[in-house]
Design an enzyme around this catalytic site. Structure first.
Site, PDB file in Angstrom:
ATOM      1  N   GLU A   1     -12.585  10.520  -0.928  1.00 27.35           N
ATOM      2  CA  GLU A   1     -12.751  10.773  -2.318  1.00 27.35           C
ATOM      3  C   GLU A   1     -14.012  11.197  -2.818  1.00 27.35           C
ATOM      4  O   GLU A   1     -14.027  11.976  -3.782  1.00 27.35           O
ATOM      5  CB  GLU A   1     -12.011   9.525  -3.072  1.00 27.35           C
ATOM      6  CG  GLU A   1     -10.516   9.546  -2.965  1.00 27.35           C
ATOM      7  CD  GLU A   1      -9.673  10.666  -3.347  1.00 27.35           C
ATOM      8  OE1 GLU A   1     -10.126  10.805  -4.655  1.00 27.35           O
ATOM      9  OE2 GLU A   1      -8.954  11.347  -2.672  1.00 27.35           O
TER      10      GLU A   1
ATOM     11  N   SER B   1      41.270 -22.343  -7.354  1.00 23.24           N
ATOM     12  CA  SER B   1      41.252 -23.735  -6.876  1.00 23.24           C
ATOM     13  C   SER B   1      39.872 -24.505  -6.728  1.00 23.24           C
ATOM     14  O   SER B   1      39.900 -25.612  -6.964  1.00 23.24           O
ATOM     15  CB  SER B   1      42.149 -23.934  -5.737  1.00 23.24           C
ATOM     16  OG  SER B   1      43.579 -23.535  -5.792  1.00 23.24           O
TER      17      SER B   1
END
Length: 727
Positions: free
Chosen positions: A145, A411
């Site tokens: 960079e 149940s």
């Protein structure tokens, strides 16, 4: 005046006579003198030639004029540039007010062992010091960079000129001229728009950064804030995102891949295009070698051992835990304004085991049994959540079926009915008649239409007989059952009617599991909590869970009786597939048409709930609470109890063996319950045969149909039962 053409002018005449007194022509002396032809033009040409000759020659003069006008243009260009800079600088705040904006706070979420679960926040990762990260990361970024980063003053004229020349030669934009300092200035203060004003401000801010901070400080800020694709801001987040490791552990090849993303983070992300990311990483390695940051040996090794992307990210079930944490956090510490660390109660090892069990069972049986989702929750005796799996695959669906989806428990709700009966003087040996009954216009029935006559409550619960449960609800009162369920931990609204006995009011898996914890811990309420402590990075405690004073919600004697009855579910009832060597109890549940299958089971160590079904409410192919849920529960509990000394369930109540006329089962005897009729056990292969009487676990065919979806989909159709019961 008429133009002189150099010829004698012809005067106008009026008639043929020319009398002296009447001649209108002017006298010759009164006329203007006519201009004569001259040789001025040749003289002027000669003078111009003389001037050209005195200038030193045509080419030299051209060069001198070019130099002259270039200097003039440069002067005026400099004036214009200075004016532009002054204008845009005047629009900026005073430098005394400039400050580095706070980095978006990160929330680091860790397990009870201190292992990282997730990083959350706008940054996606915690800030990390330059000396704490792999040295390859800053080197790779500088190499690709801004190779002159440590020598320029924030703006690099040489680098800018080189980049422009490369772009002109290539005929396209190949290199950028911005330095790392300029990029940081843009990320910190400016918008991404490309205008002259923004570029001028970028340069001014870069100069200010260079004056105020050291090079290492600037590079550290940049590496912690730059976007690196796939939602990752900063090298710490990218390291976790792509390699599932900390930035300190990143290798040379991995650092090169991360640095290569800076050119086009979204396009080059290895999550999107691994090949492009790898090719770019090789260019970074070449740049590092060219600048002497690495040697030939390191280069060759990195080329032969390219970075390997993590197979999956954010697909793990621990992300459901992170979502739950982020939902609760603001209520505990308010707005998150700085980096914090959240210590959870979750055991990451157990979390992974539970996830694997759910995924394996669905992968093997999903298509055959028409089931696509599963969820699991495990809670210890204090209410601490040890595992929370909200679905089959977080990457495909972030909806948390463990804590957000409300379903009919069937149940699995019956223990609250039986506990309410015990609290009004019933015992496990109390006898009721299992036979067809009518409650108003409602006739609850056992699933297969088979009735057993006189049965004890222990036997009725083990068989999950709907008729007996409905009778008990009417005897103790629906509102009493609602109160009992809420006291133990159910938070959802429950409809106080007779169908409550069959689990028709919807609840979440998390709250249903938590409400079973009092059976496991001796009768005490267990407030759910998943966050143990919240601290800053410096160690300041912002929140710490304080366990409340024990709140007994079940009498010790009733705890013993419930555990004695619920043990039958595992030992000889509908959940025999859950047996694993520890004293265990629980209750299965299967909603109408096999839409939802549940098993909530517990030992004295952990209470774990499991659900299987489909998001859209489609019926499964006869999956019951005693099949997939019980199998997943066992897989998880075996691992969770490895190395833990065996402990009995609270209470020492012993069921009295007795023979009920017309029945062939003795409570506590371990004998099999007669198998349900009409459903071949082979239908559940490879899961295995249906446990004895497993289908008796399903609620009667007259109770309401579950909603069509768990996430806000289409509503369910209104049934005749809805109209009768007012649902």
């Amino acid at each position: 005046m008429a133009r002189d053409t150099g010829k004698q002018r012809i005067e106008p005449r009026f008639g043929s006579d020319r009398r002296s007194g009447e001649d209108l022509r002017a006298d010759p002396e009164d006329r203007p003198v006519a201009k004569r032809k001259t040789t001025r033009k040749p003289a002027a040409s000669k003078r111009r030639k003389t001037r050209r000759g005195s200038s030193g020659g045509g080419f030299t003069g051209l060069v001198r004029r070019l130099v002259y006008w270039s200097l003039v243009l440069c002067l005026w260009g400099g004036i214009a540039l200075a004016g532009t800079v002054i204008y845009f600088a005047a629009k900026m705040p005073q430098t005394t007010t400039w400050a580095i904006p706070d980095r978006p706070p990160n929330v680091k979420i860790v397990s009870v062992e201190g292992d990282l679960i997730a990083n959350r926040g706008a940054s996606g990762g915690e800030a990390i010091r330059l000396h704490d990260m792999s040295p390859y990361l800053p080197e790779a970024v500088v190499a690709i960079e801004d190779r002159r980063f440590y020598s320029h003053f924030g703006v690099d004229p040489i680098g800018f000129a080189r980049a422009m020349a490369t772009n002109v030669i290539s005929g396209r934009l190949v290199q950028g001229g911005s330095t790392i300092t300029q990029q940081l200035a843009k990320n910190l203060f400016l918008t991404p728009e490309r205008t002259i004003e923004r570029k001028v401000q970028e340069v001014l801010l870069a100069l200010w950064l260079e004056r105020k901070y050291t090079k290492d400080q600037i590079l550290e800020m940049y590496l912690n804030r730059v976007y690196l694709g796939s939602g990752s801001y900063g090298v710490a987040a990218a390291s976790r995102r792509y390699f599932n490791k900390s930035a300190k552990e990143v290798t040379l090849s991995e650092a090169a891949l991360i640095a290569g993303l800076l050119k086009a983070p979204s396009r080059l992300s290895p999550a999107r295009d691994p090949k492009a990311a790898s090719e770019r990483a090789q260019l970074v390695l070449g740049a590092m070698r060219e600048q002497g940051m690495i040697g030939d040996k390191e280069l060759n090794f990195a080329m032969k051992q390219p970075a390997t992307r993590a197979a999956s990210y954010w697909s793990g079930s621990e992300q459901y835990v992170a979502d739950r944490v982020m939902e609760e956090l603001p209520g505990l510490i308010g707005d998150v304004r700085s980096d914090v660390i959240v210590d959870t109660t979750v055991d990451l090892g157990l979390q992974k085991l539970g996830e694997a069990s759910i995924r394996d069972l669905i992968s093997k049986n999903g298509e055959k049994l028409n089931v696509s989702q599963g969820a699991m929750v495990s809670i210890d005796g204090t209410g601490a959540v040890r595992a929370l799996i909200g679905g089959y695959d977080y990457a495909n669906s972030q909806f948390d079926r463990a804590s957000e989806a409300k379903r009919q428990p069937g149940s699995a709700f019956k223990p609250f009915v039986y506990l309410s009966a015990l609290e009004q003087g019933f015992t496990p040996e109390s006898v009721r008649n299992d036979a067809p009954i009518r409650i108003g216009n409602w006739t609850p029935g056992n699933f297969n239409g088979k009735y057993f006559g006189k049965v004890t409550l222990a036997e009725a619960l083990a068989r999950s007989l709907n008729s007996v449960s409905a009778q008990l609800v009417m005897e103790v009162g629906p509102s009493t059952v609602v109160s009992t369920a809420h006291r133990l931990g159910i938070e959802s609204n429950l409809t106080a009617n007779a169908s409550l006995a069959l689990g028709t009011s919807e609840v979440t898996l998390l709250e249903l599991t938590d409400s079973f914890v009092p059976f496991a811990n001796g009768g005490y309420k267990a407030p759910i909590h998943i966050i143990r402590r919240v601290t800053t990075n410096e160690g300041k405690v912002l929140y710490e869970f304080k366990r409340p004073q024990p709140d007994r919600v079940i009498d010790a004697r009733n705890v013993g009786m419930m555990n004695a009855m619920l043990r039958q579910t595992v030992e000889s009832g509908t959940a025999t597939k859950a047996k694993f060597g520890w004293p265990a109890a629980g209750k299965t549940g299967t909603s109408q048409n096999f839409r939802d299958a549940w098993f909530i089971g517990y030992t004295s160590n952990l209470t774990t709930g499991v659900w299987f079904g489909n998001d859209d409410g489609r019926p499964t192919k006869k999956i019951t609470g005693g099949s997939l849920p019980a199998i997943a529960w066992k897989d998880f509990m075996v691992a969770a109890h490895k190395g833990v000394p065996v402990a009995q369930l609270p209470g020492d109540y012993q069921l009295h063996q007795q023979v009920i006329e017309g029945n062939d089962i003795l409570p506590g005897s371990g004998d099999s319950v007669p198998a349900a009729e009409g459903v071949p056990s082979a239908q559940l292969d490879p899961v295995g045969p249906i446990p004895p009487a497993d289908l008796g676990d399903q609620t009667g065919s007259t109770h309401p149909v579950p909603p069509g979806s768990v996430g806000g989909g289409k509503g369910r159709k209104t049934t005749l039962f809805d109209l009768i019961m007012g649902n």
